[in-house]
Design a protein around this motif. Structure first.
Motif, PDB file in Angstrom:
ATOM      1  N   GLU A   1       0.763  -1.158  -0.193  1.00 48.56           N
ATOM      2  CA  GLU A   1       0.049   0.050  -0.023  1.00 48.56           C
ATOM      3  C   GLU A   1       0.879   1.385  -0.157  1.00 48.56           C
ATOM      4  O   GLU A   1       0.731   2.266  -0.669  1.00 48.56           O
ATOM      5  N   TYR A   2       1.972   1.299   0.784  1.00 45.98           N
ATOM      6  CA  TYR A   2       2.608   2.479   0.786  1.00 45.98           C
ATOM      7  C   TYR A   2       3.484   2.577  -0.740  1.00 45.98           C
ATOM      8  O   TYR A   2       3.521   3.625  -1.125  1.00 45.98           O
ATOM      9  N   LYS A   3       3.804   1.278  -1.083  1.00 40.61           N
ATOM     10  CA  LYS A   3       4.552   1.580  -2.491  1.00 40.61           C
ATOM     11  C   LYS A   3       3.664   1.927  -3.658  1.00 40.61           C
ATOM     12  O   LYS A   3       3.897   2.892  -4.388  1.00 40.61           O
TER      13      LYS A   3
ATOM     14  N   ARG B   1       3.030   5.724  -2.974  1.00 35.72           N
ATOM     15  CA  ARG B   1       4.428   6.365  -3.259  1.00 35.72           C
ATOM     16  C   ARG B   1       4.699   6.711  -4.710  1.00 35.72           C
ATOM     17  O   ARG B   1       4.728   7.635  -5.369  1.00 35.72           O
ATOM     18  N   ILE B   2       4.159   5.521  -5.714  1.00 32.88           N
ATOM     19  CA  ILE B   2       4.589   5.556  -7.197  1.00 32.88           C
ATOM     20  C   ILE B   2       3.386   6.535  -7.557  1.00 32.88           C
ATOM     21  O   ILE B   2       3.573   7.286  -8.625  1.00 32.88           O
ATOM     22  N   HIS B   3       2.092   6.125  -7.089  1.00 37.36           N
ATOM     23  CA  HIS B   3       0.955   7.116  -7.564  1.00 37.36           C
ATOM     24  C   HIS B   3       1.270   8.788  -7.448  1.00 37.36           C
ATOM     25  O   HIS B   3       1.172   9.546  -8.346  1.00 37.36           O
ATOM     26  N   ASN B   4       2.024   9.017  -6.328  1.00 39.66           N
ATOM     27  CA  ASN B   4       2.234  10.409  -6.051  1.00 39.66           C
ATOM     28  C   ASN B   4       3.371  10.899  -6.947  1.00 39.66           C
ATOM     29  O   ASN B   4       3.450  12.030  -7.258  1.00 39.66           O
ATOM     30  N   GLU B   5       4.307   9.942  -7.222  1.00 31.33           N
ATOM     31  CA  GLU B   5       5.614  10.367  -7.988  1.00 31.33           C
ATOM     32  C   GLU B   5       5.017  10.725  -9.417  1.00 31.33           C
ATOM     33  O   GLU B   5       5.471  11.663 -10.125  1.00 31.33           O
ATOM     34  N   LEU B   6       4.126   9.827  -9.947  1.00 27.85           N
ATOM     35  CA  LEU B   6       3.581   9.843 -11.377  1.00 27.85           C
ATOM     36  C   LEU B   6       2.648  10.955 -11.615  1.00 27.85           C
ATOM     37  O   LEU B   6       2.524  11.475 -12.676  1.00 27.85           O
ATOM     38  N   GLU B   7       1.849  11.259 -10.494  1.00 27.74           N
ATOM     39  CA  GLU B   7       0.842  12.162 -10.387  1.00 27.74           C
ATOM     40  C   GLU B   7       1.275  13.567 -10.170  1.00 27.74           C
ATOM     41  O   GLU B   7       1.687  13.882  -9.180  1.00 27.74           O
TER      42      GLU B   7
ATOM     43  N   ILE C   1      -2.388  10.776  -3.032  1.00 33.52           N
ATOM     44  CA  ILE C   1      -2.955   9.876  -1.982  1.00 33.52           C
ATOM     45  C   ILE C   1      -2.323  10.256  -0.759  1.00 33.52           C
ATOM     46  O   ILE C   1      -0.904  10.114  -0.641  1.00 33.52           O
ATOM     47  N   SER C   2      -3.004  10.617   0.311  1.00 33.07           N
ATOM     48  CA  SER C   2      -2.129  10.908   1.648  1.00 33.07           C
ATOM     49  C   SER C   2      -1.915   9.502   2.213  1.00 33.07           C
ATOM     50  O   SER C   2      -2.553   8.348   2.156  1.00 33.07           O
ATOM     51  N   ILE C   3      -0.727   9.604   2.741  1.00 30.02           N
ATOM     52  CA  ILE C   3      -0.108   8.231   3.301  1.00 30.02           C
ATOM     53  C   ILE C   3      -0.004   8.043   4.896  1.00 30.02           C
ATOM     54  O   ILE C   3       0.126   9.376   5.525  1.00 30.02           O
ATOM     55  N   ASP C   4      -0.839   7.343   5.368  1.00 30.92           N
ATOM     56  CA  ASP C   4      -0.823   7.204   6.836  1.00 30.92           C
ATOM     57  C   ASP C   4       0.374   7.185   7.587  1.00 30.92           C
ATOM     58  O   ASP C   4       1.197   6.536   7.362  1.00 30.92           O
ATOM     59  N   PRO C   5       0.568   8.393   8.467  1.00 32.10           N
ATOM     60  CA  PRO C   5       1.759   8.323   9.199  1.00 32.10           C
ATOM     61  C   PRO C   5       2.052   7.083  10.047  1.00 32.10           C
ATOM     62  O   PRO C   5       3.105   6.568  10.231  1.00 32.10           O
ATOM     63  N   ARG C   6       0.837   6.494  10.412  1.00 33.35           N
ATOM     64  CA  ARG C   6       1.105   5.140  11.098  1.00 33.35           C
ATOM     65  C   ARG C   6       1.884   3.951  10.377  1.00 33.35           C
ATOM     66  O   ARG C   6       2.611   3.197  10.965  1.00 33.35           O
ATOM     67  N   ILE C   7       1.489   4.057   8.832  1.00 36.75           N
ATOM     68  CA  ILE C   7       2.103   3.144   8.166  1.00 36.75           C
ATOM     69  C   ILE C   7       3.707   3.318   7.981  1.00 36.75           C
ATOM     70  O   ILE C   7       4.735   2.560   7.915  1.00 36.75           O
TER      71      ILE C   7
ATOM     72  N   ALA D   1      13.278  -0.747   0.723  1.00 35.77           N
ATOM     73  CA  ALA D   1      13.637   0.497   0.409  1.00 35.77           C
ATOM     74  C   ALA D   1      13.462   0.527  -1.263  1.00 35.77           C
ATOM     75  O   ALA D   1      12.858   1.731  -1.551  1.00 35.77           O
ATOM     76  N   LEU D   2      13.939  -0.160  -1.850  1.00 31.73           N
ATOM     77  CA  LEU D   2      13.721  -0.332  -3.272  1.00 31.73           C
ATOM     78  C   LEU D   2      12.281  -0.501  -3.795  1.00 31.73           C
ATOM     79  O   LEU D   2      12.038   0.358  -4.574  1.00 31.73           O
ATOM     80  N   ASP D   3      11.607  -1.242  -2.953  1.00 33.20           N
ATOM     81  CA  ASP D   3      10.100  -1.285  -3.228  1.00 33.20           C
ATOM     82  C   ASP D   3       9.445  -0.253  -3.153  1.00 33.20           C
ATOM     83  O   ASP D   3       8.365   0.263  -3.766  1.00 33.20           O
ATOM     84  N   THR D   4       9.638   0.511  -2.034  1.00 33.42           N
ATOM     85  CA  THR D   4       8.859   1.724  -1.700  1.00 33.42           C
ATOM     86  C   THR D   4       9.704   3.274  -2.275  1.00 33.42           C
ATOM     87  O   THR D   4       9.189   4.085  -1.785  1.00 33.42           O
TER      88      THR D   4
END
Length: 840
Positions: free
Chosen positions: A120-122, A125-131, A138-144, A168-171
């Motif tokens: 979910e984090y990955k 992150r990828i969506h936010n990089e491309l958008e 997409i807001s990322i839950d700080p608990r994640i 690290a590479l996946d995310t």
């Protein structure tokens, strides 16, 4: 109000049912609910089916902020969703479970939720990089993020650095990549750098090219911080990053160090040569020659400059060498990189070890005598394959009358084939081709033989013409200028310039060839378009390419000549070589064009941009076009492109194209044949053989021809002991050539297949990647140009660029063959012995 305290002993301890405990959740007493939740949490893994019936009630308790055991209810609900395989909901509730979600525990539940957390984090992150629109992020839950941080700390604590770098590479967390390297180096686990380097080499592990290059940048900087860096991987990393000046500095340091590091420098130089990227190698040597200490050493033969950034002071004092020794080492490096020392080794090997059997070629020649010009041409090309790089041209010299039957473009191909036989013989190229090269004032020679000689000169100097003093390129450009309006000679000269100046992106050469392109001559402009593509391989992001691509595409739309249109679309495709997603803008422009010829080039643009990556999106796009496009040429090229994109994962290619191989459309079946042949070349893969074999007897002649070529690629350098199909295929080739009822197209395919099967005197094979995992640029481009023979037979000669000698040569630091050089091999000789079938 009196509070009733109920000890846990009052609650029943269910052995076969949780129904009783669940009923307590509906009571009004809070402590009773808490005790029930505690008991249910301890047995939920056993009685989850019953507990899940009340999941709505449990989830309601977890959301009640006034309920004292809301975290326990969340943990219980999380486990219920986990057993229902609703992992996203399970993770959502686990994040609210507080102390009950302890990632330090190692069980299936924790591991599954951690994997879901990473996914979910990955994705976010990828969506936010491309958008690019921040409002759609997409807001990322700080608990994640907190969970991820705990995971990294656990990995560091347990010394599981491979797991940490994977997360690290996946995310796509570059900061965590750097942190993991730092922690690993502190713990003396430097091997994590090599582990990460291997992951970066495999584009399937890190799909984004931009992110992969960012990781490689961190990686090479971490290598530099080590007391004893892995100089080889460091240099290969710099090559990925296209940082030639850094490689030059490493060479300078290694050459000034111990004998062991001197030898390492030479080995790295040989590995760089294997990639076949002439432009990059020339840039490395240019940067190396411009280093202050090199300039001073070469000019005054005395080195007094300070040590380089890659060498500490103590080492420079201990291992200081004389200026004469340093100059000697510099000259050895130049000998490898620009003076063609590797060519001398290859020519020597191919000449001495050639197993070419002239009796077989004589048999083929007799069986096709007087039949067809197509078969005559195929025999000439097959001869050049069989003797590629061996410099053995006795068959041509002994059959000059037979060779003289070739006329016009067949003569062009015949003379050009001399370049294949003598490929790499750069020191004698002008003498060898002197009788055919254009002579000032001469009116007797044929323009086709002159043009063929210029083509042959390019083939001999392919990917080497920019080295040294570039006399070959100067000669070819002079020949182009002196050709006047002779479009035949211009065609050969442009091909020669493109071959010799492969990937150099030389602006002066570009302008010279570009002038010929815009003459709008079908013959000359086609050669010029191919020449431009060869010069600009992989340069789509350069200023020169970005300035000219729009005008080239516009010209392709406006010209009335299909030959120019097709050549230009392929030239633009070559410019996006290796660019992956950064070439998508050009790819989209080509693949969405209304002109099918431009779309045809778009298929090869996808193939070259994503070559060897097995990129899922590229393969999906090609498969979609292969079954949906209205043009047969586009569909055929789309299927072939699948083989190029997936060749590093060749075991899956037969499965990918299995259904396409059964298509009603013969063009698609032909494409499936070549896709499998290209991807599985030299592997003797059973699935590949089983897929191609039925098409050897296809009802359409060009499908049979493609199947013959494909099988030749698959069985190249394969012994009979390794695959029994070798003997059967050899017999099939001879029977096809001698069969009077076979069409000329099928016979032509059989003759070419014979040449491919025993190419280079049985000492070369089709190889698109180096032993270090790098793509071989010149080999890939040569193969793509060969595939255009469907429209233009002379391009069959380009296949020689894809041949790699199957040799192992050991040298000492003086570049001499050591007497006591031995290699241990545990395989029986029969597994890689020469086939002797044709001698029977």
């Amino acid at each position: 109000m009196t509070t009733l305290l109920i000890p846990t002993s009052i609650l029943p301890a269910p052995s076969s049912s949780a129904g009783g405990l669940i009923s307590y959740l509906e009571e009004s007493n809070v402590q009773l609910k808490v005790r029930a939740l505690q008991k249910l949490y301890s047995i939920v893994d056993l009685h989850w089916v019953e507990v899940c019936d009340s999941i709505a009630l449990i989830e309601e308790l977890s959301e009640d902020s006034s309920f004292p055991a809301a975290d326990l209810a969340a943990a219980l609900a999380s486990k219920c969703f986990y057993h229902l395989q609703e992992y996203s909901d399970s993770l959502r509730l686990a994040l609210s479970a507080g102390k009950y979600f302890d990632i330090s525990q190692k069980n299936e539940y924790i591991n599954t939720l951690l994997a879901t957390c990473i996914d979910e984090y990955k994705s976010a992150r990828i969506h936010n990089e491309l958008e690019r629109d921040d409002s759609k992020h997409i807001s990322i839950d700080p608990r994640i993020e907190e969970i991820l941080e705990q995971m990294f700390q656990r990995c560091y604590r347990d010394l599981c650095f491979e797991q940490a770098i994977g997360i690290a590479l996946d995310t796509r967390r570059l900061d965590k990549v750097q942190e993991t390297f730092d922690e690993a180096i502190k713990s003396h686990r430097e091997n994590i750098l090599n582990y990460t380097y291997n992951l970066c080499q495999n584009s399937r592990s890190i799909t984004s090219r931009e992110f992969r290059l960012s990781v490689m940048n961190i990686l090479v900087n971490s290598y530099k911080s080590l007391a004893e860096p892995d100089y080889a991987n460091m240099c290969f990393g710099f090559q990925y990053l296209n940082r030639s000046e850094e490689i030059a500095k490493v060479f300078e340091h290694l050459l000034r160090s111990t004998s062991e590091k001197e030898i390492m420098a030479y080995q790295i130089a040989f590995h760089l040569l294997e990639t076949g990227n002439q432009g990059f190698i020339l840039q490395v040597m240019s940067d190396f020659s411009n280093l202050p200490i090199i300039v001073q050493t070469v000019s005054s033969s005395s080195s007094s400059a300070s040590s380089s950034n890659y060498m500490d002071t103590s080492e420079s004092v201990v291992n200081e060498i004389s200026s004469e020794e340093f100059l000697t080492r510099i000259n050895k490096l130049k000998k490898i990189l620009v003076e063609g020392f590797d060519i001398d080794l290859i020519l020597n090997f191919l000449f001495k070890q050639s197993r070419f059997d002239v009796t077989v070629l004589n048999t083929i020649k007799q069986s096709i005598e007087g039949r067809s010009n197509v078969l005559h041409n195929a025999c000439v090309v097959a001869h050049s394959y069989m003797n590629a790089g061996t410099t053995r041209d006795s068959f041509l010299r002994d059959n000059l009358d037979w060779l003289g039957k070739a006329s016009n473009w067949a003569k062009f191909t015949a003379v050009g084939s001399i370049g294949v036989v003598h490929k790499g013989h750069v020191h004698e190229s002008m003498n060898l081709l002197q009788p055919y090269l254009p002579q000032i004032g001469s009116t007797n020679s044929s323009p086709y033989s002159e043009s063929g000689a210029l083509y042959a000169l390019g083939l001999i100097h392919a990917n080497k013409g920019g080295s040294g003093d570039s006399t070959t390129i100067s000669y070819l450009t002079d020949a182009l200028r002196n050709s006047g309006n002779n479009e035949v000679v211009q065609h050969g000269a442009c091909l020669g310039i493109g071959l010799a100046g492969l990937a150099t992106a030389n602006e002066a050469l570009f302008e010279i060839v570009n002038q010929v392109l815009f003459t709008d001559s079908a013959i000359a402009s086609e050669g010029a378009a191919y020449g431009l593509g060869l010069l600009m391989v992989g340069q789509s992001d350069s200023i020169l390419a970005q300035t000219n691509i729009p005008s080239l595409l516009n010209y392709a739309h406006n010209t009335s000549h299909e030959k120019i249109n097709r050549a230009l679309s392929l030239a633009i495709a070559m410019m996006v070589y290796g660019k992956e997603e950064s070439g998508d803008v050009i790819i989209e422009q080509l693949t969405r064009d209304r002109d099918p010829i431009i779309r045809y080039g778009g298929m090869f643009a996808i193939a070259l941009a994503y070559v060897g990556t097995s990129d899922n999106n590229a393969i999906k796009k090609l498969l979609h076009i292969a079954v949906s496009d209205v043009n047969d040429d586009v569909r055929r090229s789309a299927v072939i492109a699948i083989g190029l994109v997936s060749f590093q994962n060749y075991e899956n290619v037969p499965k990918l194209v299995a259904l396409l191989a059964e298509s009603f459309n013969p063009h698609v079946r032909y494409g499936a044949c070549l896709a499998v042949g290209i991807a599985c070349a030299g592997t003797a893969l059973k699935d590949a053989i089983d897929l191609v074999y039925p098409m050897l007897s296809d009802s359409v002649d060009y499908v049979r021809s493609g199947a013959l070529l494909s099988m030749a690629f698959i069985l190249q350098q394969v012994s009979e002991a390794r695959s029994p199909s070798v003997k059967k295929f050899h017999e099939l080739l001879l029977s096809t050539i001698n069969d009077k009822h076979q069409s000329a197209v099928t016979k032509s395919g059989a003759i070419l297949a014979y040449g491919i099967l025993y190419a280079g005197g049985k000492n070369v094979n089709l190889n698109l990647s180096s032993r270090m995992g790098f793509l071989k640029m010149s080999n890939i481009i040569g193969l793509v140009m060969f595939l255009q023979y469907w429209y233009w037979y002379p391009l069959q000669l380009f296949l020689c660029l894809s041949f790699t000698p199957t040799m192992l040569i050991g040298l000492n630091k003086d570049f001499q063959l050591p007497n006591n050089f031995e290699v241990t091999c545990h395989a029986p000789l029969s597994m890689f012995d020469y086939n002797k079938l044709e001698e029977k």
